[in-house]
Design an enzyme around this catalytic site. Structure first.
Site, short mmCIF file in Angstrom:
data_model
loop_
_atom_site.label_atom_id
_atom_site.label_comp_id
_atom_site.label_asym_id
_atom_site.label_seq_id
_atom_site.Cartn_x
_atom_site.Cartn_y
_atom_site.Cartn_z
N ASP A 1 -30.87 29.37 7.93
CA ASP A 1 -29.55 29.09 7.17
C ASP A 1 -30.23 29.38 5.52
O ASP A 1 -31.13 29.13 5.47
CB ASP A 1 -29.14 27.30 7.36
CG ASP A 1 -28.21 27.61 6.19
OD1 ASP A 1 -26.90 27.56 5.89
OD2 ASP A 1 -28.42 27.08 5.15
N HIS B 1 -18.04 29.24 10.74
CA HIS B 1 -17.66 27.49 9.77
C HIS B 1 -17.56 28.54 8.23
O HIS B 1 -17.24 27.74 7.90
CB HIS B 1 -18.26 26.86 10.86
CG HIS B 1 -19.92 27.45 9.88
ND1 HIS B 1 -20.86 28.15 10.14
CD2 HIS B 1 -20.83 26.95 8.59
CE1 HIS B 1 -21.70 28.96 9.57
NE2 HIS B 1 -22.06 27.48 8.85
N ASP B 2 -17.56 29.03 8.39
CA ASP B 2 -17.68 28.91 6.33
C ASP B 2 -16.37 29.77 6.05
O ASP B 2 -16.42 30.23 4.76
CB ASP B 2 -18.70 29.70 5.60
CG ASP B 2 -20.12 29.00 6.09
OD1 ASP B 2 -19.83 27.85 5.93
OD2 ASP B 2 -21.39 29.94 5.79
N GLU C 1 -29.46 34.03 8.05
CA GLU C 1 -28.46 33.97 7.51
C GLU C 1 -27.60 35.26 6.24
O GLU C 1 -28.62 35.19 5.52
CB GLU C 1 -27.36 32.92 7.19
CG GLU C 1 -25.88 33.01 6.65
CD GLU C 1 -26.00 31.82 5.57
OE1 GLU C 1 -26.94 31.14 4.81
OE2 GLU C 1 -25.05 31.52 4.96
N ASP D 1 -29.34 25.91 14.62
CA ASP D 1 -29.35 26.06 13.02
C ASP D 1 -30.31 25.08 12.44
O ASP D 1 -30.34 24.40 11.90
CB ASP D 1 -27.63 25.85 12.42
CG ASP D 1 -27.43 26.70 11.70
OD1 ASP D 1 -28.03 26.96 10.61
OD2 ASP D 1 -25.83 26.97 11.03
C1 NOJ Z 1 -24.44 28.03 4.79
C2 NOJ Z 1 -24.02 27.91 6.06
O1 NOJ Z 1 -23.31 28.83 6.33
C3 NOJ Z 1 -22.50 26.72 5.51
O2 NOJ Z 1 -21.60 26.62 5.81
C4 NOJ Z 1 -23.85 26.17 4.18
O3 NOJ Z 1 -22.61 24.94 3.12
C5 NOJ Z 1 -24.77 26.50 3.82
N1 NOJ Z 1 -25.41 27.84 3.77
C6 NOJ Z 1 -25.78 25.36 2.67
O4 NOJ Z 1 -26.52 25.07 3.85
#
Ligand code: NOJ
Length: 577
Positions: free
Chosen positions: A229, A349-350, A283, A127
């Protein structure tokens, strides 16, 4: 006449592989690429396995579990950030990109893990968090120290004597304000995420070179890919003009894909991706299909794969429309059927847990619906990304009070609701369903204390249902979610039609059944998924051509003439003549 096909699968998946398409120069031939054939398993390292009893998962913990990971039948791992970080956002705030976070171990641990993965034929995707760094990164410490510091332009500063800059929305700030005043140099700095995540200035060629050098450092170590990211936000109009009033609600429209982004990606490709056998995934996927293609079309030399969010946002506490779900996946598929390549995912994870959002986590239907969803993910066109724990059907933990959360987005979101006099109860209800911490609880290895994730106190509580939902129990049960997952990865690896085959949606308007055909050459696979908790029937002309049932999460399948009746959350894949 009533025909009942009876087929119960008891075999546990055996490791196998779609034949590599690479020639001896390491270049991909035809349209085939390893990253298209990959089955990605996403590991949130903090929550996977703790080897030293400090309550936090670590790299050695992952290495200990490499045989488990391999036996899932996945072929690549996406690891959330493991670099040095003060952990304001669990590693998405990097303070040293060439070092390992102390909680996670050492560089030696990393090297051993990578070696262990490669020995087992598993690729590693890192990542890269380079839209922003931590405010504890040495670049930022220098940058804020004075206006004439050589690192000043590594970040975005607005001198206070020019007045307050135009509003910018911050996703994690408790006031939603992305500008933070810093008295040290009497200026504001920009942070699209938390106040401890200042945005890097990609207009600065020196910063860009630093980032490419960091990526080369990891590529030289032998990593196999990068996930970028929040990178679609990296380019900014540094005159910082006023944005319309709907910025906070529609920030992606104003932040994503700004001028300069493609230049940076082409440069990154030229300097890094083209020099190593690495894959790249963004992303996000721009704001429309055109932008998504501009990111990933092979002849543009930018990225390999898009990661679009439209489908990940469909699930709502009150349920969702299966017709809409099908429409979104089918629309994206058809936009990419000729060119470009997509990721397929429903959780990460989000997000909260797969089965709690898209399936049915009640005791009656959890196992069936988790198997059905994994069947979907592993039978679509596009590279599947499977999130750790979803192979077991792990569920949301469902915290009740704000002090149980650890996620900055939940905590600062709560403060924001309080500050603005919003509805706290409604906010907590929405968190209970959708918070990121739901998807971050520790991996459930067995039914003993703390699911054997740690011998210490876990950084986030282990779900109480680990007594029933855990690797050890599921290993022993041929009908578990885990063993179904393994059968699906095996089926995908052994059937190029599931990777490269065309996708044809059948009966888009059917309210509960998602039916589609994957076809390559003379191989045709029919996928039937019942997304509801009731029996559902579908009339299909293809019924007469059903040859062999490859996957079935129920004991049988009822066929009467052309009518197929699926039991609740039944998932079937069969070959057609
Ligand atoms: C996207 C990531 O998937 C997330 O977990 C993160 O909080 C934000 N970008 C900031 O890096």
């Amino acid at each position: 006449m009533k025909l009942i096909f009876i087929y119960i699968v008891f075999t546990i998946g055996i490791w196998g592989c779609v034949e590599s398409s690479k020639n001896r120069n390491g270049k991909a031939s035809d349209d085939k690429e390893w990253w298209k054939e990959a089955i990605v398993y996403q590991i949130y390292p903090r929550s996977f396995n703790d080897s030293d009893g400090d309550g936090i998962g670590d790299i050695k913990g992952i290495t200990e579990k490499l045989d488990y990971i391999r036996h899932l039948g996945i072929t690549a791992v996406w690891l959330n950030p493991i670099y040095s970080s003060p952990n304001d956002d669990n590693g998405y705030d990097v303070s040293d990109y060439r070092n390992i976070m102390a909680d996670f171990g050492t560089m030696e641990d990393f090297d051993q893990m990578l070696e262990g993965m490669h020995e087992r034929g598993i690729k590693l995707i890192m990542d890269m968090v380079v839209n922003h760094s931590s405010d504890e990164h040495k670049w930022f410490k220098q940058s804020r120290s004075s206006r004439d510091n050589p690192y000043r332009n590594y970040y975005h500063w607005w001198p206070a004597e020019k007045g307050k800059p135009h509003h910018r929305y911050s996703l994690f700030d408790e006031k939603g304000d992305a500008w933070k005043y810093d008295s040290l140099s009497n200026a504001y700095y920009l942070h699209y995420f938390s106040v401890k995540q200042p945005d890097l200035n990609w207009e600065n060629p020196k910063l860009r070179q630093e980032v490419y050098d960091i990526m080369k450092f990891w590529a030289e170590k032998g990593v196999d890919g990068f996930r970028l990211d929040a990178f679609q936000f990296a380019a900014k109009d540094t005159t910082f003009p006023a944005f319309p009033d709907d910025l906070d609600k529609n920030f992606i429209q104003y932040y994503a894909m700004q001028e300069g982004l493609h230049t940076y990606l082409k440069e990154m490709n030229e300097q890094v991706f083209s020099k190593y056998d690495v894959m790249s995934v963004a992303e996000g996927a721009g704001r429309n299909f055109k932008e998504a293609h501009e990111l990933v079309d092979a002849n543009r030399n930018e990225l390999n794969m898009a990661y679009a969010f439209d489908a990940a946002d469909i699930a709502k506490p009150e349920g969702y429309s299966v017709v809409h779900f099908k429409e979104v996946f089918s629309r994206w598929d058809s936009a990419f059927s000729e060119k470009g390549w997509l990721s397929i995912f429903l959780s990460n994870h989000d997000q909260a847990r797969l089965v709690s959002r898209y399936g049915n986590d009640s005791p009656e239907f959890r196992v069936l619906s988790a198997k059905m969803l994994n069947t979907f993910l592993l039978s679509m066109r596009g590279t599947p990304y499977c999130y750790y724990g979803d192979e077991l059907g792990m569920t949301n933990i469902g915290f009740e009070t704000i002090d149980q959360y650890r996620d900055i987005s939940a905590i600062n979101g709560y403060k924001k609701v309080l500050l603005s006099g919003g509805n706290v109860k409604a906010y907590l209800t929405s968190l209970k369903f959708g918070s990121r911490d739901n998807g971050r609880t520790p991996m459930q290895w067995d039914g003993t204390a703390n699911a054997n994730f740690t011998t210490g106190k876990p950084w986030l509580p282990v779900n109480k249902n680990h007594i029933e939902i855990n690797v050890k129990t599921e290993e022993l049960n041929p009908r578990s979610v885990l063993n179904h997952f393994r059968r699906m990865t095996k089926l995908r690896r052994e059937n190029p039609a599931l990777i490269y085959g065309s996708y044809k949606l059948l009966q888009p308007e059917h309210p509960t059944i998602y039916a589609y055909i994957r076809e390559l050459g003379n191989k045709k696979l029919l996928v039937l998924l019942n997304f509801s908790s009731s029996d559902s029937s579908i009339n299909l002309v293809e019924t007469s051509k059903i040859n062999h049932i490859k996957i079935n999460n129920a004991d049988d399948m009822i066929i009467e003439n052309n009518k197929i009746t699926l039991t609740p959350y039944q998932a079937v894949i069969c070959t057609l003549d």
